[in-house]
Design a protein around this motif. Structure first.
Motif, short mmCIF file in Angstrom:
data_model
loop_
_atom_site.label_atom_id
_atom_site.label_comp_id
_atom_site.label_asym_id
_atom_site.label_seq_id
_atom_site.Cartn_x
_atom_site.Cartn_y
_atom_site.Cartn_z
N VAL A 130 0.85 -1.19 0.00
CA VAL A 130 0.00 0.00 0.00
C VAL A 130 0.89 1.25 0.00
O VAL A 130 1.76 1.39 0.86
N SER A 131 0.66 2.14 -0.97
CA SER A 131 1.46 3.37 -1.07
C SER A 131 0.74 4.52 -0.38
O SER A 131 -0.47 4.71 -0.57
N ARG A 132 1.51 5.28 0.38
CA ARG A 132 0.95 6.43 1.09
C ARG A 132 1.84 7.65 0.82
O ARG A 132 3.05 7.56 0.97
N SER A 133 1.23 8.75 0.46
CA SER A 133 1.99 9.97 0.15
C SER A 133 2.40 10.68 1.44
O SER A 133 1.65 10.69 2.42
N VAL A 134 3.60 11.25 1.41
CA VAL A 134 4.06 12.04 2.55
C VAL A 134 3.55 13.47 2.39
O VAL A 134 3.13 13.87 1.30
N PRO A 135 3.56 14.28 3.46
CA PRO A 135 3.06 15.65 3.34
C PRO A 135 3.86 16.49 2.34
O PRO A 135 5.02 16.19 2.05
N LYS A 136 3.22 17.54 1.84
CA LYS A 136 3.88 18.48 0.93
C LYS A 136 3.99 19.82 1.63
O LYS A 136 3.03 20.26 2.26
N PRO A 137 5.13 20.48 1.52
CA PRO A 137 6.38 20.02 0.90
C PRO A 137 7.09 18.99 1.77
O PRO A 137 6.88 18.94 2.99
#
Length: 302
Positions: A130-137
């Motif tokens: 499962v892929s999870r995005s990290v916060p931006k920036p």
């Protein structure tokens, strides 16, 4: 927006004494959408710089103290069993932050170092498929001690290439160190720093930097520098195409910091030792920065 950058620089200067060039380079790396590698001895302010930057942009800060027993899941996070819901629950690791400090990254094992590769490049973490995005920036500041090699694992070329630029803070001058003592006499706390821009502002600044114009002649100059590094006899491995793109992006960010809507050759010359040197593998025990400086002297300026 440029006024906000000046405010950010001044804010960082409140805690980091006499390191205007280092502050400038870190801001360039941040606005170029990359990551920074700080190669320096302990105690010169590397951690303080990372914490101050996170505080200044009102972002979430996390620190990883790298040791040989650190596991990849200690960085990315892992799934744990929730007894009440009777299902696995994801526990996020420290990479889910805006500013991540990987302290003494070369003390982590290669397996753990590789856990940072995906998140540095793709801005996401994959755990159990499962892929999870990290916060931006998302901005990584990694540190390593260039003097002490006992118990360390040198970063592979693939990971060094992920860092947009490398820099060294160095020891302060006598006057700067005296100013530091006077400033910290009453206890200068990072918590006293007030956020001067937001994480949304950083994303907007990155977009503005990407719109800075780079003439074709300057792009050819960047290309000539990179290709010269691949053909030089004193180099075993030259700069990758990722390094070519990084040099252009950082030149755009530096031009924006200087209040210009276009990049100039001086931007490239100033940044080349920081962007290219750590991507080279010199032959015969040579040092990388003198090689880059020689390339700058030999490649014609447009």
């Amino acid at each position: 927006m440029r006024q906000q950058i000046e405010t950010l620089t001044e804010n960082l200067g409140r805690t980091i004494v006499g390191k205007a060039d280092a502050i400038r380079l870190v801001i360039v790396a941040l606005l170029a959408g990359g990551h920074a590698l700080l190669e320096d001895v302990p105690g010169v302010g590397k951690t303080l710089l990372a914490k101050s930057l996170a505080r200044s942009i009102d972002g979430r800060f996390q620190r990883i103290q790298c040791t040989p027993d650190l596991l990849p899941t200690d960085i990315t996070g892992t799934n744990i069993w929730n007894q009440s819901s009777r299902e696995f629950e994801f526990l996020p690791g420290p990479v889910f932050a805006n500013i991540l400090l990987a302290d003494e990254i070369n003390r982590a094992t290669p397996r753990t170092q590789s856990a940072l590769l995906e998140v540095m490049e793709e801005r996401q973490v994959t755990v159990d498929g499962v892929s999870r995005s990290v916060p931006k920036p998302f901005f990584v500041i990694a540190t390593q001690n260039p003097i002490e090699y006992q118990g360390t694992f040198p970063l592979p070329e693939a990971q060094m290439d992920r860092f947009t630029l490398s820099l060294s803070l160095g020891y302060p001058s006598e006057a700067e160190e005296l100013q530091m003592l006077q400033r910290h006499q009453g206890g200068m706390l990072i918590s006293e720093l007030s956020p001067c821009i937001s994480t949304e502002d950083v994303l907007e600044l990155r977009q503005l930097c990407s719109e800075v114009k780079v003439e074709t002649s300057l792009q050819q100059y960047i290309l000539n520098l990179v290709r010269a590094s691949r053909e030089a006899e004193e180099v075993s491995l030259g700069v990758s195409p990722r390094g070519t793109v990084a040099l252009q992006r950082t030149a755009q960010a530096l031009a924006f910091l200087d209040g210009r809507e276009y990049a100039i050759p001086d931007d490239v010359k100033y940044l080349a030792p920081h962007v290219l040197a750590h991507r080279l593998i010199p032959a015969g025990g040579r040092r990388a920065k003198p090689i880059v400086e020689q390339l700058l002297r030999s490649v014609p300026i447009p």
